[in-house]
Enzyme design. Structure first.
Site, PDB file in Angstrom:
ATOM      1  N   ASP A 156       0.853  -1.176   0.000  1.00  0.00           N
ATOM      2  CA  ASP A 156       0.000   0.000   0.000  1.00  0.00           C
ATOM      3  C   ASP A 156       0.904   1.247   0.000  1.00  0.00           C
ATOM      4  O   ASP A 156       1.885   1.305  -0.731  1.00  0.00           O
ATOM      5  CB  ASP A 156      -0.943  -0.064   1.204  1.00  0.00           C
ATOM      6  CG  ASP A 156      -2.056   0.965   1.185  1.00  0.00           C
ATOM      7  OD1 ASP A 156      -3.133   0.647   0.660  1.00  0.00           O
ATOM      8  OD2 ASP A 156      -1.845   2.073   1.693  1.00  0.00           O
ATOM      9  N   TRP A 157       0.610   2.277   0.811  1.00  0.00           N
ATOM     10  CA  TRP A 157       1.448   3.467   0.848  1.00  0.00           C
ATOM     11  C   TRP A 157       2.864   3.167   1.326  1.00  0.00           C
ATOM     12  O   TRP A 157       3.793   3.943   1.075  1.00  0.00           O
ATOM     13  CB  TRP A 157       0.809   4.545   1.713  1.00  0.00           C
ATOM     14  CG  TRP A 157       0.139   5.606   0.887  1.00  0.00           C
ATOM     15  CD1 TRP A 157      -1.190   5.704   0.586  1.00  0.00           C
ATOM     16  CD2 TRP A 157       0.770   6.714   0.245  1.00  0.00           C
ATOM     17  NE1 TRP A 157      -1.426   6.798  -0.211  1.00  0.00           N
ATOM     18  CE2 TRP A 157      -0.246   7.441  -0.428  1.00  0.00           C
ATOM     19  CE3 TRP A 157       2.083   7.170   0.160  1.00  0.00           C
ATOM     20  CZ2 TRP A 157       0.026   8.593  -1.172  1.00  0.00           C
ATOM     21  CZ3 TRP A 157       2.352   8.318  -0.569  1.00  0.00           C
ATOM     22  CH2 TRP A 157       1.341   9.007  -1.227  1.00  0.00           C
ATOM     23  N   TRP A 197     -12.546   4.330  -3.501  1.00  0.00           N
ATOM     24  CA  TRP A 197     -11.938   4.566  -2.184  1.00  0.00           C
ATOM     25  C   TRP A 197     -11.508   6.024  -2.037  1.00  0.00           C
ATOM     26  O   TRP A 197     -11.746   6.657  -1.011  1.00  0.00           O
ATOM     27  CB  TRP A 197     -10.757   3.627  -2.006  1.00  0.00           C
ATOM     28  CG  TRP A 197      -9.726   4.060  -0.996  1.00  0.00           C
ATOM     29  CD1 TRP A 197      -8.425   4.349  -1.235  1.00  0.00           C
ATOM     30  CD2 TRP A 197      -9.910   4.233   0.417  1.00  0.00           C
ATOM     31  NE1 TRP A 197      -7.784   4.707  -0.070  1.00  0.00           N
ATOM     32  CE2 TRP A 197      -8.670   4.640   0.960  1.00  0.00           C
ATOM     33  CE3 TRP A 197     -10.997   4.083   1.276  1.00  0.00           C
ATOM     34  CZ2 TRP A 197      -8.493   4.904   2.307  1.00  0.00           C
ATOM     35  CZ3 TRP A 197     -10.821   4.348   2.635  1.00  0.00           C
ATOM     36  CH2 TRP A 197      -9.584   4.747   3.139  1.00  0.00           C
ATOM     37  N   ASP A 283      -7.340  -8.938  -3.816  1.00  0.00           N
ATOM     38  CA  ASP A 283      -7.237  -7.484  -3.647  1.00  0.00           C
ATOM     39  C   ASP A 283      -7.682  -6.802  -4.941  1.00  0.00           C
ATOM     40  O   ASP A 283      -6.960  -6.828  -5.934  1.00  0.00           O
ATOM     41  CB  ASP A 283      -5.802  -7.087  -3.310  1.00  0.00           C
ATOM     42  CG  ASP A 283      -5.664  -5.585  -3.111  1.00  0.00           C
ATOM     43  OD1 ASP A 283      -6.699  -4.897  -3.003  1.00  0.00           O
ATOM     44  OD2 ASP A 283      -4.519  -5.103  -3.064  1.00  0.00           O
ATOM     45  N   HIS A 313      -6.614  -7.025   0.620  1.00  0.00           N
ATOM     46  CA  HIS A 313      -5.649  -5.949   0.412  1.00  0.00           C
ATOM     47  C   HIS A 313      -4.617  -5.922   1.521  1.00  0.00           C
ATOM     48  O   HIS A 313      -3.413  -5.815   1.257  1.00  0.00           O
ATOM     49  CB  HIS A 313      -6.391  -4.608   0.335  1.00  0.00           C
ATOM     50  CG  HIS A 313      -5.482  -3.443   0.119  1.00  0.00           C
ATOM     51  ND1 HIS A 313      -4.742  -3.285  -1.040  1.00  0.00           N
ATOM     52  CD2 HIS A 313      -5.184  -2.379   0.916  1.00  0.00           C
ATOM     53  CE1 HIS A 313      -4.024  -2.170  -0.956  1.00  0.00           C
ATOM     54  NE2 HIS A 313      -4.271  -1.613   0.221  1.00  0.00           N
TER      55      HIS A 313
END
Length: 336
Positions: A156-157, A197, A283, A313
């Site tokens: 993710d980030w 999102w 995901d 995810h």
């Protein structure tokens, strides 16, 4: 959260002024050397983190630009580090199933909380959060701890930041494991799930962190685990970073981060060090995002890329021990 393409030129790393923190009953004011107030800083009360299930690690802190940054640091401090970077809106709690087996495998397991998340200090204004600033803060983190021979695990980030840091500081990194993440530069069509999102994150009147994590996992989380993800955020004023991060993902070629991300893609086009993808199969945001990396990165050739079954995810929550074993086996197969 995503993937990118070829890129033109490298952007210089931004320079940040040093800050001095002055305490004030739960909130702090970060000041520049000339005394002007730059950022109001919030600090989550310590009692929010008492008795979290599965998270009994000792707390460690370092100061970066006047902010207290928390990190988990388990295992032999002389061992090669495995640096685990969380994404949005999670924190190092996400890695609680992975930290013990990685430390037991004779690595130093390091999992920081990004500023704005977890036990780290939280700038109060959304405008205080920028992509470049977070990259610079993580550069400072690895330099402050003097981490070398790093195996990066990012999702993710954690990948948007971690891959940039690795590309811009190659000598400190030995291996990379990319899990449900990437490095968008604004030239890709973003998945519909991400755009939904993004819209939600910017428009919803409520932003329930624990529930958001729950909806992005396959596993049904216990109530106390959902509460643990909520713990860093006693009220909405602590959620500026969690709210802002989705809006910082480059979705246009003229995004402020696009040029630097394109430069990182150029670096990875000649990256010979071992590079592994370990995406999950459930995901909707990053599905298929591993393929460009497998083709683009020389160090990804011939590696045992894997798809982890039954993971959403946040696969660290769904399949943490399995992902930890992938990391351990990858390191064993690619010794320094």
């Amino acid at each position: 959260l995503f993937w990118g393409a070829d890129c033109p030129q490298r952007c210089p790393r931004p320079s940040l002024r040093a800050y001095v923190v002055s305490a004030s009953s739960g909130s702090l004011a970060a000041r520049s050397p000339d005394g002007d107030i730059d950022m109001k800083i919030l600090r989550t009360p310590e009692d929010r983190f008492e008795n979290l299930p599965g998270y009994d690690f000792s707390a460690h802190y370092t100061e970066i630009d006047g902010m207290r940054v928390h990190y988990v640091d388990e295992g032999d401090k002389r061992a090669d580090p495995v640096l685990m970077l969380h994404g949005e809106p999670s924190w190092s709690y996400l890695y609680r199933h992975m930290i013990p087996p990685i430390a037991d495998a004779e690595f130093r397991a390091v999992a920081p909380d990004l500023p704005g998340f977890g036990k780290s200090d939280k700038p109060a204004k959304r405008s205080d959060y920028t992509y470049e600033r977070h990259v610079a803060w993580m550069h400072a983190f690895i330099e402050t701890l003097d981490l070398d021979n790093i195996t990066l695990v990012c999702q993710d980030w954690g990948s948007l930041i971690g891959l940039r840091v690795a590309a811009e500081n190659e000598r400190r990194f030995a291996r990379i494991v990319l899990a449900n993440g990437g490095l968008p530069d604004g030239n890709q069509k973003m998945p519909k799930a991400f755009m939904v999102w993004r819209t939600f994150s910017q428009t919803s009147p409520v932003f329930p962190i624990g529930t958001i994590i729950q909806k992005s996992t396959v596993t049904e989380l216990a109530d106390d685990v959902v509460a643990a993800y909520d713990a860093p955020f006693p009220s909405s004023k602590y959620k500026a970073g969690a709210r802002q991060f989705p809006a910082l993902v480059p979705i246009r070629p003229d995004d402020p981060a696009s040029e630097a991300n394109q430069a990182a893609w150029q670096t990875f086009g000649r990256w010979e060090k071992p590079f592994l993808t370990a995406f999950s199969d459930k995901d909707p945001i990053t599905s298929g995002g591993e393929r460009p990396w497998q083709k683009h990165v020389p160090g990804a050739q011939g590696q045992a890329h894997t798809t982890i079954r039954g993971g959403g995810h946040f696969l660290q929550e769904d399949k943490g021990p399995e992902l930890a074993q992938v990391v351990i086996e990858f390191a064993a197969a690619n010794p320094l």
